[in-house]
Scaffold this motif. Sequence first.
Motif, PDB file in Angstrom:
ATOM      1  N   ARG A  23      35.999  46.017  35.583  1.00  0.00           N
ATOM      2  CA  ARG A  23      34.923  46.410  36.523  1.00  0.00           C
ATOM      3  C   ARG A  23      33.621  45.641  36.286  1.00  0.00           C
ATOM      4  O   ARG A  23      32.877  45.376  37.231  1.00  0.00           O
ATOM      5  N   PHE A  24      33.339  45.321  35.042  1.00  0.00           N
ATOM      6  CA  PHE A  24      32.077  44.652  34.735  1.00  0.00           C
ATOM      7  C   PHE A  24      32.092  43.165  35.109  1.00  0.00           C
ATOM      8  O   PHE A  24      31.068  42.508  35.129  1.00  0.00           O
ATOM      9  N   PHE A  25      33.274  42.628  35.407  1.00  0.00           N
ATOM     10  CA  PHE A  25      33.411  41.207  35.747  1.00  0.00           C
ATOM     11  C   PHE A  25      32.753  40.966  37.103  1.00  0.00           C
ATOM     12  O   PHE A  25      32.995  41.709  38.054  1.00  0.00           O
ATOM     13  N   PRO A  26      31.916  39.940  37.232  1.00  0.00           N
ATOM     14  CA  PRO A  26      31.229  39.702  38.508  1.00  0.00           C
ATOM     15  C   PRO A  26      32.205  39.510  39.675  1.00  0.00           C
ATOM     16  O   PRO A  26      33.146  38.717  39.599  1.00  0.00           O
ATOM     17  N   LYS A  27      31.955  40.255  40.722  1.00  0.00           N
ATOM     18  CA  LYS A  27      32.832  40.255  41.898  1.00  0.00           C
ATOM     19  C   LYS A  27      32.970  38.865  42.516  1.00  0.00           C
ATOM     20  O   LYS A  27      34.065  38.445  42.878  1.00  0.00           O
ATOM     21  N   PHE A  28      31.871  38.134  42.633  1.00  0.00           N
ATOM     22  CA  PHE A  28      31.929  36.824  43.284  1.00  0.00           C
ATOM     23  C   PHE A  28      32.781  35.834  42.480  1.00  0.00           C
ATOM     24  O   PHE A  28      33.442  34.971  43.039  1.00  0.00           O
ATOM     25  N   ILE A  29      32.799  35.970  41.165  1.00  0.00           N
ATOM     26  CA  ILE A  29      33.626  35.082  40.337  1.00  0.00           C
ATOM     27  C   ILE A  29      35.100  35.475  40.468  1.00  0.00           C
ATOM     28  O   ILE A  29      35.961  34.615  40.654  1.00  0.00           O
ATOM     29  N   SER A  30      35.369  36.763  40.377  1.00  0.00           N
ATOM     30  CA  SER A  30      36.764  37.194  40.500  1.00  0.00           C
ATOM     31  C   SER A  30      37.313  36.833  41.881  1.00  0.00           C
ATOM     32  O   SER A  30      38.457  36.384  42.000  1.00  0.00           O
ATOM     33  N   ASN A  31      36.511  36.968  42.921  1.00  0.00           N
ATOM     34  CA  ASN A  31      36.969  36.605  44.267  1.00  0.00           C
ATOM     35  C   ASN A  31      37.295  35.116  44.364  1.00  0.00           C
ATOM     36  O   ASN A  31      38.281  34.730  44.987  1.00  0.00           O
ATOM     37  N   ARG A  32      36.492  34.286  43.741  1.00  0.00           N
ATOM     38  CA  ARG A  32      36.768  32.839  43.770  1.00  0.00           C
ATOM     39  C   ARG A  32      38.067  32.511  43.041  1.00  0.00           C
ATOM     40  O   ARG A  32      38.847  31.675  43.491  1.00  0.00           O
ATOM     41  N   ILE A  33      38.293  33.170  41.929  1.00  0.00           N
ATOM     42  CA  ILE A  33      39.533  32.958  41.177  1.00  0.00           C
ATOM     43  C   ILE A  33      40.731  33.415  42.020  1.00  0.00           C
ATOM     44  O   ILE A  33      41.730  32.693  42.138  1.00  0.00           O
ATOM     45  N   ILE A  34      40.627  34.590  42.606  1.00  0.00           N
ATOM     46  CA  ILE A  34      41.712  35.117  43.451  1.00  0.00           C
ATOM     47  C   ILE A  34      41.975  34.170  44.612  1.00  0.00           C
ATOM     48  O   ILE A  34      43.130  33.817  44.893  1.00  0.00           O
TER      49      ILE A  34
END
Length: 169
Positions: A28-39
Motif C-alpha cells: 500500500r505504501f508503494f507510490p501508485k504512479f510507479i506501480s502503474n508504470r510497472i504494471i
Amino acid sequence: MVSYYNNVDKQGYKRSYQREIREEEFPRFFPKFISNRIINHYMKSEIKKARQQIKASIPDVDDTLMKNEPAMRRKLVKQLKYFQDFLKDPSQKHLLRDSDVPTAADFSVYAQVVRLVAGGTSDSEVYAALPELRQDSSLNRLWQWYDNMKENNQVQFLGKEPPKDLLIN
C-alpha cells in the motif's frame, strides 16, 4: 467486449486489471504512479494480444473502432440487449424461458456482466471496468436478472479445484 473494457479501453483498464494487479502485487505504501508504470510495462504484450483477439472475434471491429469508446459501448449495449431479450417477463429468472434452474447460458452471460459492470460473484469481488453502465435504464430487466443470479445462485470463484479424477497425471 469484456476483454476490450478490461484491456484496451484506458478507463476500464485502470478501473479493473491495473487496479486489481496493483492492490494484489504492491504494498500500500508503494507510490501508485510507479506501480502503474510497472504494471503497464508488463501488460503491454497482453494488451496487444487482447487487441488482436478482439479484432478476430468481433465482426467489424478494427483499430479505428477500438479508439472510439462510444461506438464500442453501443456495440456492448446492443449485445447486452440481445441477452435481455431472452427475458420475456419479470417472473422469468433464467435466460431459457422454461428452465427452473440456471443453465450454461446464464452462467456465461453472468460471468461477462460481473466483469463489466457488477464487480463480483457471490464469494469474490472484482473491480468492474464499466460500473456506470449499471445505470443504463434500457437494461433494467438484465440488471434484475443479474441481481437474481447473484443472490440465488452461489457462484464460487475462490478455492475451487477440479475433481482429482479429472486431473491428468
